[in-house]
Design a protein around this motif. Structure first.
Motif, PDB file in Angstrom:
ATOM      1  N   GLN A  73      37.863  36.438  35.539  1.00 17.27           N
ATOM      2  CA  GLN A  73      36.754  37.225  35.000  1.00 17.27           C
ATOM      3  C   GLN A  73      35.845  37.742  36.114  1.00 17.27           C
ATOM      4  O   GLN A  73      35.311  38.852  36.036  1.00 17.27           O
ATOM      5  N   GLY A  74      35.692  36.941  37.162  1.00 19.02           N
ATOM      6  CA  GLY A  74      34.927  37.410  38.319  1.00 19.02           C
ATOM      7  C   GLY A  74      35.599  38.594  38.989  1.00 19.02           C
ATOM      8  O   GLY A  74      34.934  39.551  39.415  1.00 19.02           O
ATOM      9  N   MET A  75      36.922  38.551  39.069  1.00 18.03           N
ATOM     10  CA  MET A  75      37.671  39.653  39.679  1.00 18.03           C
ATOM     11  C   MET A  75      37.559  40.929  38.852  1.00 18.03           C
ATOM     12  O   MET A  75      37.338  42.019  39.393  1.00 18.03           O
ATOM     13  N   ILE A  76      37.721  40.794  37.543  1.00 18.95           N
ATOM     14  CA  ILE A  76      37.590  41.957  36.659  1.00 18.95           C
ATOM     15  C   ILE A  76      36.193  42.563  36.800  1.00 18.95           C
ATOM     16  O   ILE A  76      36.024  43.788  36.818  1.00 18.95           O
ATOM     17  N   SER A  77      35.197  41.704  36.931  1.00 19.94           N
ATOM     18  CA  SER A  77      33.814  42.173  37.059  1.00 19.94           C
ATOM     19  C   SER A  77      33.612  42.958  38.348  1.00 19.94           C
ATOM     20  O   SER A  77      32.952  44.007  38.351  1.00 19.94           O
ATOM     21  N   LEU A  78      34.176  42.469  39.450  1.00 19.64           N
ATOM     22  CA  LEU A  78      34.026  43.177  40.721  1.00 19.64           C
ATOM     23  C   LEU A  78      34.811  44.488  40.727  1.00 19.64           C
ATOM     24  O   LEU A  78      34.376  45.477  41.327  1.00 19.64           O
ATOM     25  N   ILE A  79      35.961  44.502  40.071  1.00 21.60           N
ATOM     26  CA  ILE A  79      36.722  45.746  39.946  1.00 21.60           C
ATOM     27  C   ILE A  79      35.900  46.778  39.180  1.00 21.60           C
ATOM     28  O   ILE A  79      35.791  47.944  39.580  1.00 21.60           O
ATOM     29  N   TYR A  80      35.304  46.338  38.085  1.00 23.83           N
ATOM     30  CA  TYR A  80      34.464  47.237  37.282  1.00 23.83           C
ATOM     31  C   TYR A  80      33.256  47.704  38.089  1.00 23.83           C
ATOM     32  O   TYR A  80      32.874  48.879  38.041  1.00 23.83           O
ATOM     33  N   LEU A  81      32.665  46.790  38.844  1.00 17.43           N
ATOM     34  CA  LEU A  81      31.496  47.131  39.657  1.00 17.43           C
ATOM     35  C   LEU A  81      31.836  48.222  40.669  1.00 17.43           C
ATOM     36  O   LEU A  81      31.108  49.211  40.805  1.00 17.43           O
ATOM     37  N   ALA A  82      32.955  48.047  41.374  1.00 18.12           N
ATOM     38  CA  ALA A  82      33.337  49.011  42.409  1.00 18.12           C
ATOM     39  C   ALA A  82      33.591  50.400  41.833  1.00 18.12           C
ATOM     40  O   ALA A  82      33.409  51.406  42.520  1.00 18.12           O
ATOM     41  N   LYS A  83      34.000  50.452  40.573  1.00 19.66           N
ATOM     42  CA  LYS A  83      34.277  51.739  39.936  1.00 19.66           C
ATOM     43  C   LYS A  83      33.021  52.400  39.373  1.00 19.66           C
ATOM     44  O   LYS A  83      33.080  53.553  38.938  1.00 19.66           O
ATOM     45  N   ASN A  84      31.902  51.670  39.386  1.00 19.96           N
ATOM     46  CA  ASN A  84      30.702  52.190  38.729  1.00 19.96           C
ATOM     47  C   ASN A  84      29.446  52.151  39.596  1.00 19.96           C
ATOM     48  O   ASN A  84      28.335  52.275  39.073  1.00 19.96           O
ATOM     49  N   VAL A  85      29.616  51.961  40.905  1.00 18.95           N
ATOM     50  CA  VAL A  85      28.468  52.004  41.812  1.00 18.95           C
ATOM     51  C   VAL A  85      28.848  52.798  43.053  1.00 18.95           C
ATOM     52  O   VAL A  85      30.022  53.084  43.298  1.00 18.95           O
ATOM     53  N   ASN A  86      27.850  53.143  43.842  1.00 21.55           N
ATOM     54  CA  ASN A  86      28.085  53.753  45.145  1.00 21.55           C
ATOM     55  C   ASN A  86      28.268  52.653  46.183  1.00 21.55           C
ATOM     56  O   ASN A  86      27.696  51.568  46.058  1.00 21.55           O
ATOM     57  N   ALA A  87      29.040  52.950  47.217  1.00 19.17           N
ATOM     58  CA  ALA A  87      29.282  51.948  48.258  1.00 19.17           C
ATOM     59  C   ALA A  87      27.975  51.466  48.874  1.00 19.17           C
ATOM     60  O   ALA A  87      27.827  50.282  49.205  1.00 19.17           O
ATOM     61  N   ALA A  88      27.008  52.365  49.014  1.00 20.92           N
ATOM     62  CA  ALA A  88      25.727  51.990  49.623  1.00 20.92           C
ATOM     63  C   ALA A  88      24.981  50.961  48.780  1.00 20.92           C
ATOM     64  O   ALA A  88      24.196  50.167  49.313  1.00 20.92           O
ATOM     65  N   GLU A  89      25.229  50.956  47.473  1.00 20.29           N
ATOM     66  CA  GLU A  89      24.512  50.032  46.591  1.00 20.29           C
ATOM     67  C   GLU A  89      25.010  48.598  46.739  1.00 20.29           C
ATOM     68  O   GLU A  89      24.307  47.652  46.394  1.00 20.29           O
TER      69      GLU A  89
END
Length: 395
Positions: free
Chosen positions: A171-187
């Motif tokens: 679930q942590g991995m799925i969350s980070l995958i989702y995060l990377a697809k929905n934020v800017n790298a700078a964030e």
């Protein structure tokens, strides 16, 4: 009922939302403790939270004091109605969920040698449910708003990755995958090194979450290091993956998952891939003759990508690669996906021919009179003009 709930304390709204998250997340769960939740109940929970969100937004529009985002830099008026409650709750819920996950984690002793359960009396089921709730909550917020809560999301995700349970890790991995697809790298900012280190630490995860490990690692390194192919994180992650695959070369699920998701990392590395040929090609040569067509097709696609990216400069693997491709062309007659396999073999051979010239000729000469390759020779002649045009478009 919703109006009554809204008029009550924030604590009851929080608890109701946690209940909705637990039930709604069960629809995508493989955890046996959540099997009892019927899909209809999961849908009802998601719908209830959506209704609560709309009602909450309506009330908040008339009373901005109802919505407090703490230190988060958020403009109430810019938020969609269905996101307001989720964003409002994240600063309250994520620290609680993080602590719940951590309660049944493994703690290292001060000297780093002894390990023990943080709390032997806390069932791991609590951490698993909390991880599912966490993943579901952040999925309720997307770009560009999710980036504003990275400082809360990332520590919770890393705590999940550090847990010993594969369910929690997943679930942590799925969350980070989702995060990377929905934020800017700078964030992601200061967190990128610790996230990438966590990716490295989790490469050796169990079979059931291996595909998520690969997805997460490839996405995170290309997302944060895309302009720096010489980044140490590209090197570390690829070395970790290849070393792990070398120990289990016959594991079909792992190799297929890796081959399926590794392409963006190859593209990010470009010419730097040359330094990894010593590990890559022995695996490729073995997998080219695997029993399953899926592996064979994926290997050929990845080899084709590598040839395009590197032109396999000064490589000692040219002759062996040509030999293996010719051998595979013959073997393909007995495979279901023979047409697709032969097409990829031909395309790769032509790419090698275009890039290596005399070195290719030396490797090819021993096969040119092979009577079993008559079809191959004709196909090579027919395919070459079209491939030359494609190569011209790539330049």
């Amino acid at each position: 009922m919703l109006l009554s709930l809204l008029s009550d304390s924030q604590l009851e709204i929080r608890d109701f939302s946690l209940c909705c998250a637990a039930l709604a997340s069960a629809s995508e769960s493989t955890y046996n403790q959540l099997f009892w939740v019927p899909n209809s109940l999961s849908l009802a929970a998601a719908s209830a939270f959506k209704d609560l969100s709309k009602a909450y937004a309506t009330m908040a529009s008339g009373n901005h004091d109802l919505i407090k985002f703490g230190e988060l830099d958020l403009d109430f008026k810019s938020l969609p109605n269905d996101k307001i409650l989720a964003i409002h709750l994240i600063p309250q819920l994520l620290p609680l969920l993080k602590d719940t996950i951590k309660e049944s984690a493994i703690d290292k002793s001060i000297d780093g040698h002894e390990m023990s359960a943080a709390s032997a009396s806390v069932p791991v089921a609590y951490a698993i449910i909390a991880a599912y709730q966490f993943r579901w909550f952040i999925s309720q917020v997307d770009y560009p708003h999710l980036g504003k809560v990275c400082s809360l999301v990332i520590p919770c995700a890393l705590t999940a990755l550090d847990h010993w349970s594969s369910e929690v890790k997943g679930q942590g991995m799925i969350s980070l995958i989702y995060l990377a697809k929905n934020v800017n790298a700078a964030e992601i900012g200061w967190y990128e090194d610790v996230i990438l280190d966590a990716c490295c630490q989790n490469i050796a995860s169990d079979d059931e979450i291996w595909e998520r490990v690969v997805q997460m690692s490839v996405l995170m390194v290309t997302f944060t290091q895309k302009s720096n192919p010489r980044s140490i994180w590209y090197e570390k992650l690829l070395n970790e993956m290849l070393s792990h695959l070398e120990r289990q070369p016959r594991n079909k699920e792992r190799r297929v998952a890796w081959l399926q998701h590794i392409e963006p990392l190859f593209n990010g590395l470009g010419l730097i891939l040359l330094s990894h040929f010593r590990q890559l090609f022995p695996l490729f040569f073995r997998w080219m003759h695997a029993d399953d067509d899926r592996t064979v097709l994926l290997v050929l696609e990845r080899i084709k990508t590598i040839v395009k990216l590197t032109w396999i400069r000064n490589s000692p693997y040219i002759e062996r690669l040509v030999d293996e491709l010719v051998s595979l062309f013959k073997e393909a007659a007995l495979k279901i996906a023979r047409e697709e396999i032969r097409k990829l073999v031909l395309q790769t051979i032509i790419l090698i021919q275009q890039s290596k010239g005399s070195q290719f000729k030396a490797a090819w000469d021993k096969h040119k009179d092979d009577p079993d390759l008559t079809i191959f020779h004709h196909s090579l002649i027919e395919q070459q003009p079209a491939m030359v045009v494609q190569l011209g478009n790539l330049v």
